[in-house]
Design a protein around this motif. Structure first.
Motif, mmCIF file in Angstrom:
data_model
loop_
_atom_site.group_PDB
_atom_site.id
_atom_site.type_symbol
_atom_site.label_atom_id
_atom_site.label_comp_id
_atom_site.label_asym_id
_atom_site.label_seq_id
_atom_site.Cartn_x
_atom_site.Cartn_y
_atom_site.Cartn_z
ATOM 1 N N PRO A 114 0.777 -1.245 0.000
ATOM 2 C CA PRO A 114 0.000 0.000 0.000
ATOM 3 C C PRO A 114 0.813 1.302 0.000
ATOM 4 O O PRO A 114 0.482 2.207 -0.773
ATOM 5 N N ARG B 142 0.422 4.084 -3.032
ATOM 6 C CA ARG B 142 0.023 5.493 -2.828
ATOM 7 C C ARG B 142 1.079 6.444 -3.348
ATOM 8 O O ARG B 142 0.777 7.490 -3.916
ATOM 9 N N ARG C 190 -6.245 6.731 -8.686
ATOM 10 C CA ARG C 190 -6.741 5.710 -7.751
ATOM 11 C C ARG C 190 -8.251 5.562 -7.832
ATOM 12 O O ARG C 190 -8.806 4.538 -7.464
ATOM 13 N N GLU D 106 -7.301 -0.911 -1.246
ATOM 14 C CA GLU D 106 -6.748 0.416 -1.533
ATOM 15 C C GLU D 106 -7.689 1.223 -2.410
ATOM 16 O O GLU D 106 -7.880 2.425 -2.197
ATOM 17 N N ARG E 177 -10.458 2.694 -0.439
ATOM 18 C CA ARG E 177 -10.074 3.773 0.485
ATOM 19 C C ARG E 177 -10.403 5.131 -0.127
ATOM 20 O O ARG E 177 -10.717 6.085 0.585
#
Lengths: 48, 379
Positions: B180, B184, B192, B337, B340
């Motif tokens: 992760p 990012r 994303r 992810e 998120r």
């Protein structure tokens, strides 16, 4: 064979070979999908 | 009489007398692996037998890895012959669904990009002074595939088997922690949140049956040295998709895979004898293995960004991280992810496709490496 030659050779052939092989496989899958198209009857499963 | 008693009792405490600091450290490490497996549930199926094997082999005078020792029999039968990794692959193939990959075949390229860390780490290992074959064994940790790593290492660098196996399985279980931050760091907020379309159902049952046969023939012609690995995983998959050998499929997924996993773990632990394992190069191997998986993630995500650019935003670069062979963990990491940043973005099936592509990619990369080594006269 010296280490640099070995390392560069195996890196280029390895990375390139893996990428080209899988790219070729991608094309083969596209061709196979034309020969074996999806049909609604494929929802029925053989006895498992 | 007194001498006899002295000898008799002496034999009971001899083990304690021969215990070295290295043995103690390795027993502690074995306990650590057991803790990770039992309490933290990190890959328990492997870390428990590995940890216990490490404890057993570091008991002085037990002789479990001597020529007639118990673990030596398992090791000779399954590791030296390379049978154990191949048997496990039948089970892996029987548990894998290539459907999501077949729905969107271009995702297979992410499976290729996810293997670049293998070769970059190999280069670094050579730079750090490892021999050619040792560097190959270290690089293959980046395949993120235990059986593949064991197969290659037992063939070319069996003295590194303990370190490579522990690295491969430990880091695989740590994928949810390793990936992760890198994902990012390499992607923008906009990237994303990209939603990918789900293709209409387009995979026929016949295609799923033909696929393993075609893959086996084509890939093994390209990289013949990878035939044992690719052949076994595709055999398992063919049995699953054919639907007519459910007994064999169930046995492959369960009994065979479980027994071999147990014995494989014990054998890996058996290579972790203190004097052989506790060397400077072991720490380097573990560090390089960690780097290999990081590099796999980086190259996978970067390739995902390239595909995003080429397809004008249709591919979410996050799924590039699933191009490694840690199936299905890496796919779940991508899904988590993605959600998120957009709670209703379901990337799971695309990530699963990339993940199964990573399985094929890792075997292909290993097979190509083995074939190149043979061509160079090193295999």
């Amino acid at each position: 064979m010296d280490l640099i030659t070995f390392g560069v050779t195996i890196t280029i052939v390895g990375m390139g070979g893996t990428l080209v092989s899988l790219w070729f496989l991608t094309i083969v899958i596209h061709v196979l999908k034309r020969f074996f198209p999806y049909r609604e009857s494929d929802n029925k499963e053989k006895g498992r | 009489m007194i001498d006899a008693f002295q000898s008799g009792f002496g034999s009971l405490i001899m083990g304690f007398g021969l215990l070295t600091m290295e043995n103690i450290l390795m027993i502690a490490l074995g306990c650590g692996l057991l803790y990770l497996g039992i309490k933290k549930e990190y890959e328990p199926l492997l870390l428990i037998p590995i940890g216990f094997g490490a404890i057993l082999v570091n008991i002085p005078l037990a002789g479990l890895m001597e020529p007639d020792g118990l673990l030596r029999y398992f090791y000779n039968a399954g590791i030296l012959t390379e049978i154990f990794p191949c048997l496990i692959f039948i089970g892996i193939g029987a548990m894998t669904d290539f459907g999501p990959l077949l729905e969107n075949p271009k995702i297979l390229l992410l499976g290729a990009a996810g293997q670049f860390g293998i070769f970059l780490t190999l280069l670094l290992a050579l730079f750090l002074g490892f021999s050619k074959l040792d560097a190959v064994a270290i690089g293959i940790i980046g395949a993120c595939d235990g059986p593949t790593a064991i197969y290659v290492t037992s063939k070319y660098a069996p003295h590194l088997l303990g370190a490579v196996s522990v690295a491969a399985y430990s880091y695989m279980s740590l994928v949810p922690l390793i990936q992760p931050p890198l994902m990012r760091w390499l992607t923008t907020d906009r990237e994303r949140k990209i939603r990918m379309e789900y293709p209409r159902k387009s995979v026929s049952k016949n295609l799923k049956i033909i696929f393993p046969i075609v893959v086996t023939v084509l890939t093994c012609l390209i990289a013949p040295m990878g035939t044992p690995l690719m052949g076994m995983i595709m055999l398992g998959n063919l049995m699953k998709e054919s639907g007519v050998v459910s007994r064999l499929t169930r046995a492959s997924e369960n009994e065979i895979a479980n027994v071999v996993t147990l014995l494989l773990g014990l054998c890996i632990g058996a290579t972790m004898e203190g004097s052989a394992f506790l060397k400077t190069h072991t720490l380097l191997v573990l560090s390089l293995g960690f780097l290999a998986i990081c590099l796999d993630t980086v190259t996978g995500v970067l390739f995902g960004k390239l595909m995003c650019f080429v397809t004008k935003g249709k591919i979410n670069p996050l799924i590039g991280a699933a191009g490694i062979s840690a199936y299905p963990m890496a796919a779940r990491v991508v899904q988590t992810e993605g959600r998120r940043y957009d709670d209703s973005n379901w990337l799971l099936m695309h990530a699963v496709g990339a993940n199964t592509g990573g399985q094929l990619g890792s075997i292909m990369a290993a097979g190509i490496m083995l074939s190149v080594l043979k061509g160079m006269g090193l295999g």
